[in-house]
Scaffold this motif. Structure first.
Motif, PDB file in Angstrom:
ATOM      1  N   ALA A 108      45.017  40.749  78.725  1.00  0.00           N
ATOM      2  CA  ALA A 108      45.335  39.968  79.919  1.00  0.00           C
ATOM      3  C   ALA A 108      45.829  40.895  81.021  1.00  0.00           C
ATOM      4  N   MET A 109      45.262  40.726  82.204  1.00  0.00           N
ATOM      5  CA  MET A 109      45.643  41.535  83.359  1.00  0.00           C
ATOM      6  C   MET A 109      46.554  40.709  84.255  1.00  0.00           C
ATOM      7  N   THR A 110      47.828  40.636  83.866  1.00  0.00           N
ATOM      8  CA  THR A 110      48.812  39.891  84.643  1.00  0.00           C
ATOM      9  C   THR A 110      49.905  40.847  85.101  1.00  0.00           C
ATOM     10  N   ASN A 111      50.224  40.781  86.390  1.00  0.00           N
ATOM     11  CA  ASN A 111      51.295  41.584  86.959  1.00  0.00           C
ATOM     12  C   ASN A 111      52.442  40.680  87.382  1.00  0.00           C
ATOM     13  N   TYR A 112      53.656  41.186  87.243  1.00  0.00           N
ATOM     14  CA  TYR A 112      54.846  40.425  87.619  1.00  0.00           C
ATOM     15  C   TYR A 112      55.661  41.223  88.635  1.00  0.00           C
ATOM     16  N   VAL A 113      56.186  40.496  89.614  1.00  0.00           N
ATOM     17  CA  VAL A 113      57.096  41.083  90.592  1.00  0.00           C
ATOM     18  C   VAL A 113      58.410  40.329  90.511  1.00  0.00           C
ATOM     19  N   THR A 165      64.580  47.210  96.782  1.00  0.00           N
ATOM     20  CA  THR A 165      63.198  47.076  96.357  1.00  0.00           C
ATOM     21  C   THR A 165      63.060  46.063  95.223  1.00  0.00           C
ATOM     22  N   PRO A 166      61.905  45.404  95.126  1.00  0.00           N
ATOM     23  CA  PRO A 166      61.628  44.598  93.941  1.00  0.00           C
ATOM     24  C   PRO A 166      61.330  45.510  92.758  1.00  0.00           C
ATOM     25  N   THR A 167      61.317  44.960  91.561  1.00  0.00           N
ATOM     26  CA  THR A 167      60.847  45.691  90.388  1.00  0.00           C
ATOM     27  C   THR A 167      59.550  45.036  89.919  1.00  0.00           C
ATOM     28  N   LEU A 168      58.717  45.820  89.244  1.00  0.00           N
ATOM     29  CA  LEU A 168      57.382  45.357  88.895  1.00  0.00           C
ATOM     30  C   LEU A 168      57.081  45.613  87.430  1.00  0.00           C
ATOM     31  N   PHE A 169      56.238  44.756  86.864  1.00  0.00           N
ATOM     32  CA  PHE A 169      55.548  45.059  85.614  1.00  0.00           C
ATOM     33  C   PHE A 169      54.065  44.953  85.885  1.00  0.00           C
ATOM     34  N   LEU A 170      53.331  46.016  85.562  1.00  0.00           N
ATOM     35  CA  LEU A 170      51.900  46.069  85.808  1.00  0.00           C
ATOM     36  C   LEU A 170      51.137  46.164  84.497  1.00  0.00           C
ATOM     37  N   SER A 171      50.107  45.341  84.366  1.00  0.00           N
ATOM     38  CA  SER A 171      49.188  45.460  83.237  1.00  0.00           C
ATOM     39  C   SER A 171      48.064  46.406  83.683  1.00  0.00           C
ATOM     40  N   HIS A 172      48.150  47.660  83.260  1.00  0.00           N
ATOM     41  CA  HIS A 172      47.278  48.675  83.862  1.00  0.00           C
ATOM     42  C   HIS A 172      45.869  48.710  83.283  1.00  0.00           C
ATOM     43  N   GLY A 173      45.611  47.941  82.219  1.00  0.00           N
ATOM     44  CA  GLY A 173      44.247  47.794  81.738  1.00  0.00           C
ATOM     45  C   GLY A 173      43.661  49.057  81.149  1.00  0.00           C
ATOM     46  N   ALA A 174      42.336  49.104  81.086  1.00  0.00           N
ATOM     47  CA  ALA A 174      41.635  50.276  80.567  1.00  0.00           C
ATOM     48  C   ALA A 174      41.727  51.417  81.576  1.00  0.00           C
ATOM     49  N   PRO A 175      41.618  52.673  81.117  1.00  0.00           N
ATOM     50  CA  PRO A 175      41.647  53.789  82.066  1.00  0.00           C
ATOM     51  C   PRO A 175      40.564  53.705  83.130  1.00  0.00           C
ATOM     52  N   THR A 176      39.478  52.983  82.819  1.00  0.00           N
ATOM     53  CA  THR A 176      38.352  52.886  83.754  1.00  0.00           C
ATOM     54  C   THR A 176      38.606  51.935  84.920  1.00  0.00           C
ATOM     55  N   LEU A 177      39.784  51.371  85.004  1.00  0.00           N
ATOM     56  CA  LEU A 177      40.088  50.412  86.079  1.00  0.00           C
ATOM     57  C   LEU A 177      39.671  50.916  87.467  1.00  0.00           C
ATOM     58  N   VAL A 199      64.234  53.122  95.765  1.00  0.00           N
ATOM     59  CA  VAL A 199      63.391  53.488  94.620  1.00  0.00           C
ATOM     60  C   VAL A 199      62.816  52.214  94.005  1.00  0.00           C
ATOM     61  N   MET A 200      61.523  52.210  93.753  1.00  0.00           N
ATOM     62  CA  MET A 200      60.879  51.078  93.094  1.00  0.00           C
ATOM     63  C   MET A 200      60.740  51.384  91.606  1.00  0.00           C
ATOM     64  N   VAL A 201      61.339  50.537  90.779  1.00  0.00           N
ATOM     65  CA  VAL A 201      61.253  50.692  89.324  1.00  0.00           C
ATOM     66  C   VAL A 201      60.063  49.869  88.834  1.00  0.00           C
ATOM     67  N   ILE A 202      59.132  50.536  88.168  1.00  0.00           N
ATOM     68  CA  ILE A 202      57.904  49.885  87.699  1.00  0.00           C
ATOM     69  C   ILE A 202      57.753  50.107  86.194  1.00  0.00           C
ATOM     70  N   GLY A 203      57.497  49.031  85.477  1.00  0.00           N
ATOM     71  CA  GLY A 203      57.068  49.121  84.093  1.00  0.00           C
ATOM     72  C   GLY A 203      55.562  48.967  84.054  1.00  0.00           C
ATOM     73  N   SER A 204      54.879  49.841  83.320  1.00  0.00           N
ATOM     74  CA  SER A 204      53.425  49.814  83.266  1.00  0.00           C
ATOM     75  C   SER A 204      52.977  49.749  81.813  1.00  0.00           C
ATOM     76  N   GLY A 205      52.323  48.645  81.455  1.00  0.00           N
ATOM     77  CA  GLY A 205      51.851  48.469  80.092  1.00  0.00           C
ATOM     78  C   GLY A 205      50.719  47.472  80.067  1.00  0.00           C
ATOM     79  N   GLN A 206      50.865  46.407  79.288  1.00  0.00           N
ATOM     80  CA  GLN A 206      49.849  45.361  79.209  1.00  0.00           C
ATOM     81  C   GLN A 206      50.523  44.122  78.644  1.00  0.00           C
TER      82      GLN A 206
END
Length: 264
Positions: free
Chosen positions: A253-258, A5-17, A157-164
């Motif tokens: 900034a809402m930037t995601n990386y794979v 699997t790839p790994t990801l970093f997600l900019s999850h933004g405000a809870p209201t997304l 298993v996909m390893v994901i980091g979630s922040g901003q």
């Protein structure tokens, strides 16, 4: 044979997304369509902070509404994905094999986990567990956590980091749109993306000293630490995929990386 699997970093933004049409929720749905379906997800969220790395062994993690003052509809959202206790135990074993002490507890899904998961896997049918971050530790610590978890990717298993990728709420303007973005956010993200593309790990781990406006964009760095875990879990020769969804509230900034994708 299971595809790595790839790994990801997600900019999850405000809870209201998930409920605010002015925010780019559709980008997360589109991103998922470019990814292999994982057997389970291990996610490191900026919103689960502990002194020692801790895995969640919850079999049915609750949906944690860890925020205040938002519309009622947001508190009514439930994300009933099954937990992944076997993945949690496997992650704990890999970390301990590298001399990292690990705690275990039945932790629910905070909004850094369930918000992007809801958008990417709306049927809530992908098992998910969390690994906490350590805000008192540095980027190198989280990179090492990711390195220890690499084998999980061979197991689906996909390893994901979630922040901003940028996160300064004190400088934010919640009425601002993408056209009102602070130019310094772009200078920071441009530097970070260039270093990711060059696989310049040393510079990235030293971002707080080397990156332009680093302290302004991250007065505290708990929202950036998850990217280093995702980076650590990636292959040494990863291909970088970038999904830029704009900058909101002036400094978010809402930037995601794979890492390991041909995503354009």
């Amino acid at each position: 044979m299971t595809t790595r699997t790839p790994t990801l970093f997600l900019s999850h933004g405000a809870p209201t997304l998930p409920i605010d049409p002015s925010l780019p929720s559709g980008g997360f749905t589109a991103l998922a369509q470019h990814l292999p379906r994982p057997k389970s997800v291990l996610i490191l969220s900026a919103h689960w902070n502990t002194l020692k790395p801790t895995v969640s062994t919850a079999e049915q993690p609750e949906t944690i509404h860890d925020f205040y003052g938002f519309p009622r509809a947001l508190y009514e959202i439930q994300y009933p994905a099954p937990g992944a206790p076997e993945t949690a135990q496997r992650a704990a074993a890999l970390l301990r094999a590298q001399g990292v002490p690990v705690d275990e507890e039945a932790h629910g899904l905070d909004h850094g986990a369930w918000v992007p998961m809801l958008l990417m896997f709306p049927d809530a049918d992908v098992p998910v567990t969390q690994l906490s971050i350590q805000p008192r530790a540095d980027a190198a610590h989280h990179f090492a956590l990711g390195r220890a978890l690499r084998e999980l990717r061979e197991e689906g298993v996909m390893v994901i980091g979630s922040g901003q990728i940028t996160h300064n709420l004190r400088a934010a303007d919640f009425s601002a749109g993408p056209e009102d973005a602070d130019s310094r956010a772009a200078e920071f993200t441009d530097w970070f993306e260039a270093r990711l593309a060059a696989r310049d790990i040393d510079a990235l781990l030293d971002y707080r000293r080397q990156a332009p406006h680093a302290v302004l964009m991250h007065p505290t760095d708990e929202h950036l630490l998850p990217v280093f875990a995702a980076l650590g879990a990636a292959d040494d020769d990863y291909t970088l995929g970038v999904q830029s969804l704009g900058t909101y509230q002036r400094t978010l900034a809402m930037t995601n990386y794979v890492f390991g994708s041909t995503l354009q």
